[in-house]
Design a protein around this motif. Structure first.
Motif, PDB file in Angstrom:
ATOM      1  N   ILE A 292      -2.610  10.303   0.766  1.00  0.00           N
ATOM      2  CA  ILE A 292      -3.561   9.248   1.104  1.00  0.00           C
ATOM      3  C   ILE A 292      -4.805   9.909   1.688  1.00  0.00           C
ATOM      4  CG2 ILE A 292      -3.924   7.181   2.509  1.00  0.00           C
ATOM      5  CD1 ILE A 292      -0.824   6.848   2.427  1.00  0.00           C
ATOM      6  N   ASP A 293      -5.957   9.561   1.138  1.00  0.00           N
ATOM      7  CA  ASP A 293      -7.191  10.205   1.584  1.00  0.00           C
ATOM      8  C   ASP A 293      -7.747   9.524   2.837  1.00  0.00           C
ATOM      9  OD1 ASP A 293      -8.708   7.956   0.769  1.00  0.00           O
ATOM     10  OD2 ASP A 293      -9.248   8.858  -1.146  1.00  0.00           O
TER      11      ASP A 293
ATOM     12  N   ASN B  18       0.815  -1.209   0.000  1.00  0.00           N
ATOM     13  CA  ASN B  18       0.000   0.000   0.000  1.00  0.00           C
ATOM     14  C   ASN B  18       0.852   1.264   0.000  1.00  0.00           C
ATOM     15  OD1 ASN B  18      -2.610  -1.308   0.141  1.00  0.00           O
ATOM     16  ND2 ASN B  18      -2.039  -1.869   2.212  1.00  0.00           N
TER      17      ASN B  18
ATOM     18  N   GLU C 125     -14.598  16.453  -1.736  1.00  0.00           N
ATOM     19  CA  GLU C 125     -15.024  15.053  -1.759  1.00  0.00           C
ATOM     20  C   GLU C 125     -15.648  14.570  -0.457  1.00  0.00           C
ATOM     21  OE1 GLU C 125     -11.832  12.630  -3.158  1.00  0.00           O
ATOM     22  OE2 GLU C 125     -11.855  13.530  -5.130  1.00  0.00           O
TER      23      GLU C 125
ATOM     24  N   SER D 178     -10.092   7.588   3.339  1.00  0.00           N
ATOM     25  CA  SER D 178     -10.484   6.180   3.176  1.00  0.00           C
ATOM     26  C   SER D 178      -9.257   5.272   3.077  1.00  0.00           C
ATOM     27  CB  SER D 178     -11.363   6.006   1.939  1.00  0.00           C
ATOM     28  OG  SER D 178     -10.594   6.164   0.759  1.00  0.00           O
ATOM     29  N   LEU D 179      -8.071   5.853   3.306  1.00  0.00           N
ATOM     30  CA  LEU D 179      -6.780   5.148   3.267  1.00  0.00           C
ATOM     31  C   LEU D 179      -6.404   4.685   1.862  1.00  0.00           C
ATOM     32  CD1 LEU D 179      -6.969   3.129   6.603  1.00  0.00           C
ATOM     33  CD2 LEU D 179      -6.033   5.406   6.193  1.00  0.00           C
ATOM     34  N   THR D 180      -6.856   5.436   0.863  1.00  0.00           N
ATOM     35  CA  THR D 180      -6.544   5.156  -0.532  1.00  0.00           C
ATOM     36  C   THR D 180      -5.462   6.108  -1.019  1.00  0.00           C
ATOM     37  OG1 THR D 180      -8.817   4.452  -0.920  1.00  0.00           O
ATOM     38  CG2 THR D 180      -7.509   5.034  -2.862  1.00  0.00           C
ATOM     39  N   VAL D 181      -4.424   5.554  -1.642  1.00  0.00           N
ATOM     40  CA  VAL D 181      -3.393   6.396  -2.239  1.00  0.00           C
ATOM     41  C   VAL D 181      -4.007   7.137  -3.418  1.00  0.00           C
ATOM     42  CG1 VAL D 181      -1.200   6.403  -3.500  1.00  0.00           C
ATOM     43  CG2 VAL D 181      -1.493   4.895  -1.532  1.00  0.00           C
ATOM     44  N   ARG D 182      -3.844   8.439  -3.439  1.00  0.00           N
ATOM     45  CA  ARG D 182      -4.401   9.254  -4.511  1.00  0.00           C
ATOM     46  C   ARG D 182      -3.495   9.174  -5.738  1.00  0.00           C
ATOM     47  NH1 ARG D 182      -9.335  11.861  -3.466  1.00  0.00           N
ATOM     48  NH2 ARG D 182      -8.993  12.236  -5.674  1.00  0.00           N
ATOM     49  N   ALA D 183      -3.902   8.379  -6.700  1.00  0.00           N
ATOM     50  CA  ALA D 183      -3.141   8.203  -7.938  1.00  0.00           C
ATOM     51  C   ALA D 183      -3.235   9.433  -8.828  1.00  0.00           C
ATOM     52  CB  ALA D 183      -3.629   6.973  -8.683  1.00  0.00           C
TER      53      ALA D 183
ATOM     54  N   PRO E  12       2.949   1.636  -4.181  1.00  0.00           N
ATOM     55  CA  PRO E  12       2.070   1.165  -5.254  1.00  0.00           C
ATOM     56  C   PRO E  12       2.747   1.036  -6.612  1.00  0.00           C
ATOM     57  CG  PRO E  12       1.565   3.430  -4.704  1.00  0.00           C
ATOM     58  CD  PRO E  12       2.550   2.936  -3.685  1.00  0.00           C
TER      59      PRO E  12
END
Length: 90
Positions: free
Chosen positions: A46-47, A32, A89, A49-54, A35
């Motif tokens: 990282i937002d 994570n 968002e 929601s723990l998602t890497v902002r691509a 990536p």
């Protein structure tokens, strides 16, 4: 060198107050946090929601999250972009 440029840039330091910063001293095997491969230094946004902002990357196509000391203006711009995306968002 990037850490020094980051620390010396007053605009980046001011924006950094709005982020949770994590400085890893040793390479991680966590997929994570790498990536697009393992290299240093890299800065990931990282937002919540723990998602890497691509959609927030550096300027290198072979190392998407790499920044060099000369990239402080791009980093500053990306930090501003992350702040705007967070507000729109949520």
């Amino acid at each position: 060198a990037l850490k020094k440029a980051f620390a010396e840039n007053k605009e980046i330091q001011k924006l950094a107050e709005n982020f949770i910063l994590l400085n890893l001293v040793y390479e991680t095997t966590d997929k994570n946090l790498s990536p697009d491969g393992q290299y240093v230094p890299r800065i990931l946004f990282i937002d919540p929601s723990l998602t890497v902002r691509a959609d927030i990357t550096g300027r290198y196509s072979n190392r998407l999250y790499a920044y060099e000391p000369s990239d402080t203006s791009l980093l500053h711009s990306n930090m501003q972009k992350a702040m705007k995306l967070l507000k729109t968002e949520l």
